[in-house]
Design a protein around this motif. Structure first.
Motif, mmCIF file in Angstrom:
data_model
loop_
_atom_site.group_PDB
_atom_site.id
_atom_site.type_symbol
_atom_site.label_atom_id
_atom_site.label_comp_id
_atom_site.label_asym_id
_atom_site.label_seq_id
_atom_site.Cartn_x
_atom_site.Cartn_y
_atom_site.Cartn_z
ATOM 1 N N ARG A 1 20.027 12.045 5.238
ATOM 2 C CA ARG A 1 19.968 10.625 4.898
ATOM 3 C C ARG A 1 18.532 10.135 4.727
ATOM 4 N N PHE A 2 17.614 10.711 5.518
ATOM 5 C CA PHE A 2 16.217 10.292 5.463
ATOM 6 C C PHE A 2 15.343 11.534 5.248
ATOM 7 N N PRO A 3 15.212 12.005 4.034
ATOM 8 C CA PRO A 3 14.514 13.278 3.768
ATOM 9 C C PRO A 3 13.079 13.333 4.272
ATOM 10 N N GLY A 4 12.436 12.181 4.397
ATOM 11 C CA GLY A 4 11.042 12.174 4.828
ATOM 12 C C GLY A 4 10.854 12.080 6.337
ATOM 13 N N ILE A 5 11.939 12.100 7.109
ATOM 14 C CA ILE A 5 11.820 11.937 8.554
ATOM 15 C C ILE A 5 11.019 13.081 9.160
ATOM 16 N N THR A 10 18.171 14.272 8.388
ATOM 17 C CA THR A 10 17.327 14.741 7.278
ATOM 18 C C THR A 10 18.034 14.571 5.931
ATOM 19 N N ARG A 51 5.398 4.781 13.082
ATOM 20 C CA ARG A 51 6.739 5.248 12.732
ATOM 21 C C ARG A 51 7.797 4.645 13.655
ATOM 22 N N ASP A 54 11.900 0.704 8.135
ATOM 23 C CA ASP A 54 11.242 1.400 7.034
ATOM 24 C C ASP A 54 11.804 2.818 6.951
ATOM 25 N N PRO A 55 12.804 3.063 6.091
ATOM 26 C CA PRO A 55 13.456 4.373 6.014
ATOM 27 C C PRO A 55 12.518 5.517 5.641
ATOM 28 N N ASP A 56 11.362 5.170 5.093
ATOM 29 C CA ASP A 56 10.418 6.213 4.678
ATOM 30 C C ASP A 56 9.353 6.502 5.736
ATOM 31 N N ASN A 57 9.494 5.882 6.897
ATOM 32 C CA ASN A 57 8.482 6.069 7.938
ATOM 33 C C ASN A 57 9.166 6.255 9.290
ATOM 34 N N LEU A 58 9.902 7.367 9.394
ATOM 35 C CA LEU A 58 10.701 7.639 10.586
ATOM 36 C C LEU A 58 10.303 8.957 11.235
#
Length: 330
Positions: free
Chosen positions: A189-193, A187, A121, A162-166
């Protein structure tokens, strides 16, 4: 202002030394007793000149970099804020015997960062640029592995690989409310953080801020005892202002207080940052007692019972000399 006027003084509790600061100071004190002077300390052990000067008087020598230490047969202590891995590697290369006074809650953040890195990440660190804790945390991983954000606006400028792996972590001494705002921006901007399992802001920072919030609106003025380079102390002043006390001042010693400048205040709130000893609060009370009849009360919002273990090399040892962390100064 008459010296017979009454002044209500509200002491915030908890205030002053936290378990991490208490542990760090004990490490220096016990090392001096066990190994003798001098003992070297990289950076201020905690951000408080009174504490540093007191330890210097006992034989501690404070340096900013290891290269300032000529002898390699004396103990070297790393401050409570933590250090980059390269500093420990440098100490080992110089054949130094070193003791790590890093606060265990800061070490927890270091471990979180390493775990996220192993899982591939990209890491977002919420903190203040240049603060020793931030430098130490970013220094746990290769350059570029951690991106620092200081404000919610910084979040809008992020361009992660990688915006999906933060994952996000934070400095332990931040404003709880400000950090919550930044986390919300992340969260959104990057819901999966991925965030910490438990908040990185330490219990002591949170408790001291909550105590200030509980009294700020009823105080005509507040004094925060702490150093200007102490992040948690600066945050207490900001919290006091945002919670309703516009006249909130950060001071290091009572000698900085012009009591007459406070005029006809009726209620004064007092707290202390996590690296400020209680003796400095007592100084402030004495300064106001020379001008007012003090009606002192305590506003307690939490009880703190946490203690951290000493490094293995120092366990079972206590200094016979008076300690900065002894009863009456906690």
């Amino acid at each position: 202002m008459s010296e017979h006027e009454e002044l209500n003084v509200v002491l915030c509790a908890p205030r002053g030394f936290c378990a991490g600061v208490d542990r760090a100071i004990q490490i220096v004190e016990i090392a001096l007793e066990k190994y003798g002077a001098p003992v070297y300390v990289r950076h201020e052990i905690v951000h408080n000149r009174f504490v540093v000067a007191s330890l210097e008087a006992r034989g501690a020598i404070f340096v900013e970099e290891l290269e300032e230490i000529e002898a390699n047969d004396r103990p070297v202590i790393f401050s409570a804020h933590g250090v980059p891995k390269e500093v420990k590697a440098d100490a080992a290369a110089r054949n130094f015997f070193f003791l790590d006074a890093t606060c265990p809650l800061v070490s927890k953040v270091h471990k979180e960062a390493e775990l996220h890195h192993r899982r591939g990440r990209d890491i977002i660190l919420i903190g203040h640029a240049g603060h020793p804790e931030v430098v130490g945390t970013m220094g746990q991983l290769p350059e570029g592995a951690v991106t620092l954000v200081e404000t919610a606006r910084d979040v809008t400028r992020l361009v992660p690989r990688d915006p999906d792996n933060l994952a996000w972590i934070s400095q332990t001494t931040l404003s709880v409310d400000d950090t919550r705002t930044i986390v919300t921006a992340l969260t959104d901007r990057f819901p999966g953080i991925v965030g910490p399992h438990k908040d990185d802001i330490c219990y002591a920072t949170t408790n001291r801020q909550e105590a200030v919030k509980s009294v700020a609106a009823e105080c005509d003025a507040m004094i925060i005892v702490g150093a200007p380079n102490s992040s948690n102390s600066q945050r207490l002043r900001e919290v006091a202002i945002s919670a309703g006390c516009r006249n909130a001042r950060l001071i290091q010693r009572a000698s900085e207080v012009d009591v007459t400048s406070y005029g006809r205040i009726r209620t004064l709130g007092i707290t202390a940052g996590a690296s400020a000893p209680e003796a400095l609060v007592e100084e402030v009370l004495e300064a106001f007692a020379a001008h007012y009849r003090l009606n002192i009360s305590t506003a307690r919002t939490a009880d703190e019972t946490i203690e951290f273990a000493l490094p293995r090399q120092l366990r079972g040892t206590r200094p016979p000399v008076p300690s900065l962390t002894a009863t009456g100064m906690t």
